[in-house]
Design an enzyme around this catalytic site. Structure first.
Site, PDB file in Angstrom:
ATOM      1  N   ASP A   9       0.854  -1.187   0.000  1.00 30.85           N
ATOM      2  CA  ASP A   9       0.000   0.000   0.000  1.00 30.85           C
ATOM      3  C   ASP A   9       0.887   1.233   0.000  1.00 30.85           C
ATOM      4  O   ASP A   9       2.074   1.159   0.318  1.00 30.85           O
ATOM      5  CB  ASP A   9      -0.922   0.022   1.227  1.00 30.85           C
ATOM      6  CG  ASP A   9      -1.841   1.243   1.215  1.00 30.85           C
ATOM      7  OD1 ASP A   9      -2.436   1.513   0.152  1.00 30.85           O
ATOM      8  OD2 ASP A   9      -1.936   1.946   2.226  1.00 30.85           O
ATOM      9  N   SER A  10       0.286   2.365  -0.302  1.00 29.69           N
ATOM     10  CA  SER A  10       1.039   3.617  -0.286  1.00 29.69           C
ATOM     11  C   SER A  10       1.375   4.042   1.142  1.00 29.69           C
ATOM     12  O   SER A  10       2.160   4.961   1.341  1.00 29.69           O
ATOM     13  CB  SER A  10       0.224   4.712  -0.970  1.00 29.69           C
ATOM     14  OG  SER A  10      -1.017   4.857  -0.315  1.00 29.69           O
ATOM     15  N   CYS A  72      -3.729  -0.929  -2.331  1.00 33.83           N
ATOM     16  CA  CYS A  72      -3.940   0.491  -2.639  1.00 33.83           C
ATOM     17  C   CYS A  72      -4.770   0.636  -3.918  1.00 33.83           C
ATOM     18  O   CYS A  72      -4.427   0.071  -4.956  1.00 33.83           O
ATOM     19  CB  CYS A  72      -2.561   1.133  -2.828  1.00 33.83           C
ATOM     20  SG  CYS A  72      -2.616   2.853  -3.317  1.00 33.83           S
ATOM     21  N   GLU A 151      -5.071  10.298   7.973  1.00 33.51           N
ATOM     22  CA  GLU A 151      -3.643  10.167   8.337  1.00 33.51           C
ATOM     23  C   GLU A 151      -3.329  10.967   9.603  1.00 33.51           C
ATOM     24  O   GLU A 151      -2.482  10.596  10.392  1.00 33.51           O
ATOM     25  CB  GLU A 151      -2.754  10.688   7.197  1.00 33.51           C
ATOM     26  CG  GLU A 151      -2.696   9.787   5.994  1.00 33.51           C
ATOM     27  CD  GLU A 151      -1.694   8.648   6.137  1.00 33.51           C
ATOM     28  OE1 GLU A 151      -0.702   8.823   6.852  1.00 33.51           O
ATOM     29  OE2 GLU A 151      -1.933   7.590   5.535  1.00 33.51           O
ATOM     30  N   CYS A 184     -11.023   3.702  -1.677  1.00 32.62           N
ATOM     31  CA  CYS A 184      -9.742   4.166  -1.129  1.00 32.62           C
ATOM     32  C   CYS A 184      -9.535   3.463   0.210  1.00 32.62           C
ATOM     33  O   CYS A 184     -10.489   3.299   0.983  1.00 32.62           O
ATOM     34  CB  CYS A 184      -9.779   5.679  -0.931  1.00 32.62           C
ATOM     35  SG  CYS A 184      -8.350   6.311  -0.036  1.00 32.62           S
ATOM     36  N   HIS A 186      -8.323   4.344   2.925  1.00 36.06           N
ATOM     37  CA  HIS A 186      -8.534   5.094   4.166  1.00 36.06           C
ATOM     38  C   HIS A 186     -10.007   5.268   4.535  1.00 36.06           C
ATOM     39  O   HIS A 186     -10.329   5.516   5.690  1.00 36.06           O
ATOM     40  CB  HIS A 186      -7.909   6.484   4.052  1.00 36.06           C
ATOM     41  CG  HIS A 186      -6.414   6.478   4.096  1.00 36.06           C
ATOM     42  ND1 HIS A 186      -5.654   5.739   3.218  1.00 36.06           N
ATOM     43  CD2 HIS A 186      -5.544   7.116   4.914  1.00 36.06           C
ATOM     44  CE1 HIS A 186      -4.375   5.936   3.493  1.00 36.06           C
ATOM     45  NE2 HIS A 186      -4.279   6.764   4.513  1.00 36.06           N
TER      46      HIS A 186
END
Ligand code: DGL
Length: 269
Positions: A9-10, A72, A151, A184, A186
């Site tokens: 993942d990023s 991701c 984040e 996504c 997140h």
């Protein structure tokens, strides 16, 4: 098969997919690599996402993984086809499973997709949905404020609620969808806020769950399941700050973080 499953993942977002893999495949060992240092991938140009993704993949291939999960969405949108062509192991992305899950539950064939700028501009979800059923109407929206918000650990409270409300307004105004794909990594972390904003009648889909199911199917089909009795010892690698990664992992995982071996790798470029 003793070999681990690789997950890339990023950054930390893919832990939502890793968590689901651990839940559905409790005997399988994972090696997770999050490119936290270069996160976010969402606003980056395609060529950069491709280069960074290959750097992560090359690292995991040295660890003899038996299957790769591209957790991701942005990396899946830009690299999946190439990875599947060039690697000699099964490669699973998160977009096709998410699309399938949405089609399964949608009654009116009007499906919403939210994701990063990269994922939305690639139209990868639209292609996946219409590749299965060309009559599906797709309404998509890039939500750039969500990744930095998550984040930064802002996942509830007034600011988070306001951000979700303002960002989703164009999608709500377009109306008519009965299903919404969280495209996504997140967004599952703010699923409750998104659900509240979109209303109880909208089915909200997290692709992680369906992705883990697909991994399970492939392992069964190709006879790749681990058949031993050892409890798996997962490894979690980050290119970024180890303490920050640890804090997020601690907050997101239900099991104690002591179980996780966290290793910093040198950033490839
Ligand atoms: N992992 C990314 C995705 O699912 C979100 C974070 C980023 O922009 O790198 O698209």
């Amino acid at each position: 098969m003793q070999q681990p499953i690789g997950v890339i993942d990023s950054g930390v977002g893919g832990l939502t997919v890793a968590r689901e893999l651990m839940r559905q495949l409790p005997n399988e060992r994972l090696i997770y690599l999050g490119d936290t240092k270069r996160c976010p991938y969402g606003p980056r140009i395609k060529e950069e996402v491709i280069q960074f993704t290959w750097e992560m993949v090359d690292h995991l291939m040295t660890r003899d993984i038996k299957l790769l999960v591209v957790a991701c969405n942005t990396a899946t949108a830009f690299t999946l086809e190439e990875l599947q062509k060039r690697l000699n192991i099964p490669v699973i992305g998160v977009i096709q499973p998410g699309a399938r899950a949405a089609i399964k539950v949608s009654q009116n064939k009007r499906i919403g997709v939210i994701g990063t700028e990269g994922t939305i501009s690639s139209k990868a979800y639209t292609k996946a949905l219409n590749g299965i059923d060309k009559d599906i109407f797709v309404s998509d929206l890039a939500c750039p404020p969500f990744v930095p918000m998550v984040e930064n650990g802002v996942m509830k409270g007034e600011v988070a609620e306001r951000t979700v409300k303002n960002t989703l307004k164009p999608l709500k105004d377009r109306n008519g969808i009965d299903t919404l794909i969280l495209g996504c990594t997140h967004y599952p972390l703010i699923k409750d806020l998104i659900q509240k904003e979109m209303g109880e009648n909208i089915q909200v889909i997290c692709s992680g769950e369906e992705t883990a199911r697909e991994v399970s199917l492939i392992l069964a089909y190709q006879d790749l399941f681990y058949k031993g009795t050892k409890k798996p010892k997962h490894e979690f690698h980050t290119t970024g700050d180890l303490n920050k990664f640890k804090a997020v992992a601690n907050a997101w995982f239900e099991e104690p973080v002591e179980l996780l071996k966290l290793v910093v790798i040198e950033q490839a470029s």
